[in-house]
Write a protein that holds these residues in place. Structure first.
Motif, PDB file in Angstrom:
ATOM      1  N   ALA A  56       7.633 -33.084  -7.136  1.00 34.45           N
ATOM      2  CA  ALA A  56       6.543 -32.372  -7.804  1.00 34.45           C
ATOM      3  C   ALA A  56       6.278 -32.944  -9.197  1.00 34.45           C
ATOM      4  CB  ALA A  56       6.877 -30.883  -7.900  1.00 34.45           C
ATOM      5  N   GLY A  57       7.366 -33.168  -9.953  1.00 36.76           N
ATOM      6  CA  GLY A  57       7.218 -33.598 -11.349  1.00 36.76           C
ATOM      7  C   GLY A  57       6.954 -35.078 -11.529  1.00 36.76           C
ATOM      8  N   CYS A  58       7.533 -35.895 -10.636  1.00 36.86           N
ATOM      9  CA  CYS A  58       7.465 -37.352 -10.831  1.00 36.86           C
ATOM     10  C   CYS A  58       6.430 -38.049  -9.958  1.00 36.86           C
ATOM     11  CB  CYS A  58       8.816 -38.002 -10.552  1.00 36.86           C
ATOM     12  SG  CYS A  58      10.058 -37.592 -11.752  1.00 36.86           S
ATOM     13  N   VAL A  59       5.983 -37.382  -8.899  1.00 37.24           N
ATOM     14  CA  VAL A  59       5.015 -38.046  -8.007  1.00 37.24           C
ATOM     15  C   VAL A  59       3.676 -37.304  -7.998  1.00 37.24           C
ATOM     16  CG1 VAL A  59       4.574 -38.909  -5.693  1.00 37.24           C
ATOM     17  CG2 VAL A  59       6.927 -38.810  -6.539  1.00 37.24           C
ATOM     18  N   ILE A  60       3.737 -36.010  -7.653  1.00 30.98           N
ATOM     19  CA  ILE A  60       2.484 -35.272  -7.491  1.00 30.98           C
ATOM     20  C   ILE A  60       1.784 -35.075  -8.837  1.00 30.98           C
ATOM     21  CG2 ILE A  60       1.440 -33.151  -6.612  1.00 30.98           C
ATOM     22  CD1 ILE A  60       3.810 -32.933  -4.687  1.00 30.98           C
ATOM     23  N   THR A  61       2.569 -34.738  -9.884  1.00 31.56           N
ATOM     24  CA  THR A  61       1.947 -34.524 -11.191  1.00 31.56           C
ATOM     25  C   THR A  61       1.238 -35.782 -11.713  1.00 31.56           C
ATOM     26  OG1 THR A  61       3.575 -32.821 -11.707  1.00 31.56           O
ATOM     27  CG2 THR A  61       2.321 -33.701 -13.552  1.00 31.56           C
ATOM     28  N   PRO A  62       1.908 -36.945 -11.747  1.00 34.24           N
ATOM     29  CA  PRO A  62       1.190 -38.149 -12.198  1.00 34.24           C
ATOM     30  C   PRO A  62      -0.044 -38.449 -11.341  1.00 34.24           C
ATOM     31  CG  PRO A  62       3.531 -38.582 -12.138  1.00 34.24           C
ATOM     32  CD  PRO A  62       3.336 -37.245 -11.519  1.00 34.24           C
ATOM     33  N   MET A  63       0.074 -38.220 -10.030  1.00 33.15           N
ATOM     34  CA  MET A  63      -1.019 -38.546  -9.128  1.00 33.15           C
ATOM     35  C   MET A  63      -2.245 -37.687  -9.434  1.00 33.15           C
ATOM     36  SD  MET A  63      -0.648 -38.945  -5.033  1.00 33.15           S
ATOM     37  CE  MET A  63      -0.298 -37.227  -4.688  1.00 33.15           C
ATOM     38  N   LEU A  64      -2.012 -36.384  -9.633  1.00 24.24           N
ATOM     39  CA  LEU A  64      -3.130 -35.444  -9.812  1.00 24.24           C
ATOM     40  C   LEU A  64      -3.404 -35.113 -11.281  1.00 24.24           C
ATOM     41  CD1 LEU A  64      -2.295 -32.921  -6.914  1.00 24.24           C
ATOM     42  CD2 LEU A  64      -3.811 -34.920  -6.853  1.00 24.24           C
ATOM     43  N   LEU A  65      -2.777 -35.863 -12.180  1.00 24.37           N
ATOM     44  CA  LEU A  65      -2.807 -35.539 -13.621  1.00 24.37           C
ATOM     45  C   LEU A  65      -4.178 -35.099 -14.164  1.00 24.37           C
ATOM     46  CD1 LEU A  65      -0.603 -35.548 -15.877  1.00 24.37           C
ATOM     47  CD2 LEU A  65      -1.594 -37.694 -16.645  1.00 24.37           C
ATOM     48  N   PRO A  66      -5.250 -35.840 -13.908  1.00 18.96           N
ATOM     49  CA  PRO A  66      -6.528 -35.447 -14.524  1.00 18.96           C
ATOM     50  C   PRO A  66      -7.063 -34.122 -13.996  1.00 18.96           C
ATOM     51  CG  PRO A  66      -6.618 -37.699 -13.672  1.00 18.96           C
ATOM     52  CD  PRO A  66      -5.378 -37.074 -13.125  1.00 18.96           C
ATOM     53  N   TRP A  67      -6.635 -33.714 -12.822  1.00 19.76           N
ATOM     54  CA  TRP A  67      -7.240 -32.539 -12.192  1.00 19.76           C
ATOM     55  C   TRP A  67      -6.362 -31.294 -12.275  1.00 19.76           C
ATOM     56  CZ3 TRP A  67      -6.880 -37.394  -9.744  1.00 19.76           C
ATOM     57  CH2 TRP A  67      -8.052 -38.150  -9.814  1.00 19.76           C
ATOM     58  N   LEU A  68      -5.124 -31.432 -12.736  1.00 17.55           N
ATOM     59  CA  LEU A  68      -4.246 -30.262 -12.831  1.00 17.55           C
ATOM     60  C   LEU A  68      -4.672 -29.410 -14.018  1.00 17.55           C
ATOM     61  CD1 LEU A  68      -0.834 -32.001 -12.089  1.00 17.55           C
ATOM     62  CD2 LEU A  68      -1.985 -30.338 -10.628  1.00 17.55           C
ATOM     63  N   PRO A  69      -4.728 -28.078 -13.848  1.00 17.80           N
ATOM     64  CA  PRO A  69      -5.186 -27.214 -14.936  1.00 17.80           C
ATOM     65  C   PRO A  69      -4.236 -27.257 -16.140  1.00 17.80           C
ATOM     66  CG  PRO A  69      -5.082 -26.021 -12.841  1.00 17.80           C
ATOM     67  CD  PRO A  69      -4.401 -27.321 -12.629  1.00 17.80           C
ATOM     68  N   GLY A  70      -4.792 -27.145 -17.321  1.00 19.23           N
ATOM     69  CA  GLY A  70      -4.002 -27.137 -18.548  1.00 19.23           C
ATOM     70  C   GLY A  70      -4.048 -28.480 -19.240  1.00 19.23           C
ATOM     71  N   ARG A  71      -3.775 -28.481 -20.538  1.00 22.31           N
ATOM     72  CA  ARG A  71      -3.748 -29.736 -21.287  1.00 22.31           C
ATOM     73  C   ARG A  71      -2.325 -30.207 -21.517  1.00 22.31           C
ATOM     74  NH1 ARG A  71      -8.461 -31.140 -24.963  1.00 22.31           N
ATOM     75  NH2 ARG A  71     -10.205 -30.169 -23.892  1.00 22.31           N
ATOM     76  N   ALA A  72      -1.423 -29.237 -21.762  1.00 29.58           N
ATOM     77  CA  ALA A  72      -0.015 -29.590 -21.957  1.00 29.58           C
ATOM     78  C   ALA A  72       0.542 -30.099 -20.628  1.00 29.58           C
ATOM     79  CB  ALA A  72       0.756 -28.377 -22.432  1.00 29.58           C
ATOM     80  N   PHE A  73       1.312 -31.195 -20.692  1.00 29.96           N
ATOM     81  CA  PHE A  73       1.847 -31.782 -19.465  1.00 29.96           C
ATOM     82  C   PHE A  73       2.799 -30.817 -18.760  1.00 29.96           C
ATOM     83  CE2 PHE A  73       1.102 -36.599 -19.502  1.00 29.96           C
ATOM     84  CZ  PHE A  73      -0.084 -36.461 -20.189  1.00 29.96           C
ATOM     85  N   SER A  74       3.564 -30.034 -19.550  1.00 30.55           N
ATOM     86  CA  SER A  74       4.499 -29.076 -18.956  1.00 30.55           C
ATOM     87  C   SER A  74       3.748 -28.098 -18.063  1.00 30.55           C
ATOM     88  CB  SER A  74       5.219 -28.286 -20.043  1.00 30.55           C
ATOM     89  OG  SER A  74       5.748 -29.157 -20.996  1.00 30.55           O
ATOM     90  N   LEU A  75       2.590 -27.682 -18.539  1.00 25.83           N
ATOM     91  CA  LEU A  75       1.787 -26.737 -17.768  1.00 25.83           C
ATOM     92  C   LEU A  75       1.246 -27.412 -16.506  1.00 25.83           C
ATOM     93  CD1 LEU A  75       0.729 -23.901 -17.693  1.00 25.83           C
ATOM     94  CD2 LEU A  75      -1.207 -24.585 -19.097  1.00 25.83           C
ATOM     95  N   LYS A  76       0.791 -28.657 -16.660  1.00 26.19           N
ATOM     96  CA  LYS A  76       0.301 -29.406 -15.496  1.00 26.19           C
ATOM     97  C   LYS A  76       1.392 -29.503 -14.426  1.00 26.19           C
ATOM     98  CE  LYS A  76      -3.112 -32.373 -17.853  1.00 26.19           C
ATOM     99  NZ  LYS A  76      -4.302 -32.187 -17.003  1.00 26.19           N
ATOM    100  N   GLY A  77       2.639 -29.659 -14.868  1.00 24.30           N
ATOM    101  CA  GLY A  77       3.746 -29.826 -13.929  1.00 24.30           C
ATOM    102  C   GLY A  77       4.138 -28.544 -13.198  1.00 24.30           C
ATOM    103  N   VAL A  78       3.761 -27.402 -13.756  1.00 23.87           N
ATOM    104  CA  VAL A  78       4.143 -26.122 -13.150  1.00 23.87           C
ATOM    105  C   VAL A  78       3.460 -25.931 -11.796  1.00 23.87           C
ATOM    106  CG1 VAL A  78       3.839 -23.614 -13.358  1.00 23.87           C
ATOM    107  CG2 VAL A  78       4.761 -24.920 -15.275  1.00 23.87           C
ATOM    108  N   TRP A  79       2.174 -26.321 -11.697  1.00 23.86           N
ATOM    109  CA  TRP A  79       1.398 -26.046 -10.466  1.00 23.86           C
ATOM    110  C   TRP A  79       1.972 -26.763  -9.249  1.00 23.86           C
ATOM    111  CZ3 TRP A  79      -0.357 -22.091 -12.593  1.00 23.86           C
ATOM    112  CH2 TRP A  79      -0.925 -22.093 -13.866  1.00 23.86           C
TER     113      TRP A  79
END
Lengths: 109, 308
Positions: B200-223
């Motif tokens: 979730a944190g190392c593959v999906i988050t970087p892949m979907l980074l621009p579209w994940l809600p929130g500006r803080a990366f920690s928040l992006k990683g929660v989804w």
């Protein structure tokens, strides 16, 4: 895809338009399109895009731009907090002292 | 492995006294990018600075790719005797370390900042050393983000190795019966739970980074963490035929997977090209305590679920 932007209203970038000489160097070196020319002076057009790399401040001949330089890297902040300066990658202090880097072992970061 | 190039002056093709001079770092990849991008029959000089084998941008941040080294290297290489003109082309991402004015004062050479990407150099040169607007912007496209994924996974798994013995040992106490079979079965399922967090944190988050809600990366990683936790809990019972997770264990995973994912996503700030130190410090102020609290509570719940 639009431009990726990090947190709002947090960067330390300052531009003193009064001392700007209009050389447009800041618009050339900024990798984030933060500055634009407005008439004979530079202006901060997109402040929240600034990554505090310091290219503008270092290349402004009039010293009109100031910024607290650093690298936006959580691992570097953690390394510094834990006193790990010899880690492969960066620590925040390394950037602030800009001295000799520790034994580099490849293109980390 | 050695990724260093010897610092100094190199000839590309058949350069003469009028050929352009390109500045590079002594990281093999930086040097090779430059060479290949000029491979269309062009000639020029490449002056390699000693950056300890670090790429241009990072070295510029550290100051090793900088005014001092550039001025010294221009002098020690005897560049002034090799070319008639007095211009060097410095990669734009070297600008955080280089003061163009200072270099000119010390060496007599004018610094012209080339494009961010070496691949744009031919167009830059053909336009009379003028950068088109797009050439000045550092992007962070999906391909660029995904190229960073393998090293992120390796880092994360290295940290996970420390936790493994505890997870497997404690798993042995789950349920009645043979210690070893529980340790292996429940233990391996739990390890897969942690691997899900890394995915979730190392593959999906970087892949979907621009579209994940929130500006803080920690928040992006929660989804992605929440989605992966739900998936893991669902698959756990079906695939491994374990007795369904109780409330305690369920809560544990719902806390731990998103928190670990958020932590890993937060560490991706250093790989990204659009974060600032001020921003990262601001994010960490709330994110790190939240991550620690969630992981600690999750761990307590997980251990409790084994012994009750």
């Amino acid at each position: 895809m639009g431009k990726l932007v990090y947190l709002r209203n947090v960067v330390t970038l300052q531009l003193d338009q009064g001392t700007c000489c209009g050389c447009a160097m800041c618009t050339a070196v900024c990798p984030r399109g933060v500055f634009e020319m407005s008439g004979k002076r530079a202006r901060i057009a997109d402040r929240d895009s600034c990554i505090e790399c310091g290219a503008c401040a270092r290349n402004c001949p009039e010293g009109a731009v100031s910024v607290q330089v650093g690298v936006g890297c959580a691992s570097a902040v953690i390394n510094s907090a834990l006193g790990r300066t010899s880690a492969c990658c960066c620590s925040v202090d390394q950037y602030q002292t800009s001295g000799k880097s520790s034994a580099g072992n490849g293109g980390c970061c | 492995m050695n990724y260093k190039v010897d610092p100094g002056l190199y000839a590309l093709g058949h350069p003469d006294a009028d050929s352009p001079v390109f500045i590079s770092a002594n990281f093999k990849m930086s040097f090779d990018h430059l060479r290949t991008s000029l491979n269309d029959g062009r000639s020029g000089w490449i002056l390699v600075l000693d950056t300890d084998g670090i790429n241009v941008w990072c070295a510029a941040g550290k100051g090793t790719f900088g005014t001092e080294e550039l001025a010294k290297r221009i002098e020690s290489s005897g560049l002034a005797g090799v070319v008639k003109h007095r211009t060097v082309i410095v990669p734009q991402l070297g600008a955080p370390g280089v003061s163009a004015r200072e270099v000119q004062k010390r060496s007599g050479f004018k610094v012209v900042y080339g494009p961010v990407r070496a691949a744009d150099l031919p167009d830059f040169l053909d336009a009379g050393m003028k950068a088109a607007p797009g050439m000045r912007i550092k992007t962070f496209e999906t391909g660029e983000r995904m190229s960073l994924v393998p090293v992120e996974i390796v880092h994360a798994v290295k940290n996970l190795v420390w936790v493994l013995p505890f997870v497997i040992l404690l798993s042995g106490f789950s349920g009645r019966g043979a210690f070893l079979s529980h340790a292996l079965q429940f233990g391996s399922v739990s390890v897969i739970g942690l691997l899900t967090a890394i995915a979730a944190g190392c593959v999906i988050t970087p892949m979907l980074l621009p579209w994940l809600p929130g500006r803080a990366f920690s928040l992006k990683g929660v989804w992605p963490g929440i989605v992966c936790a739900a998936l893991f809990l669902f698959v756990r019972d079906v695939l491994w035929g374990l007795h369904p997770a109780g409330a305690l264990e369920t809560f544990a995973w719902v806390l731990v997977i998103p928190a670990v994912s958020a932590y890993l996503a937060m560490n991706f700030t250093g790989c990204s090209t659009f974060t600032s130190l001020s921003g990262v410090k601001k994010e960490m102020k709330w994110a790190v305590p939240a991550q620690i609290a969630a992981v600690a509570l999750g761990a307590v719940l997980w251990v409790t679920s084994i012994f009750v």
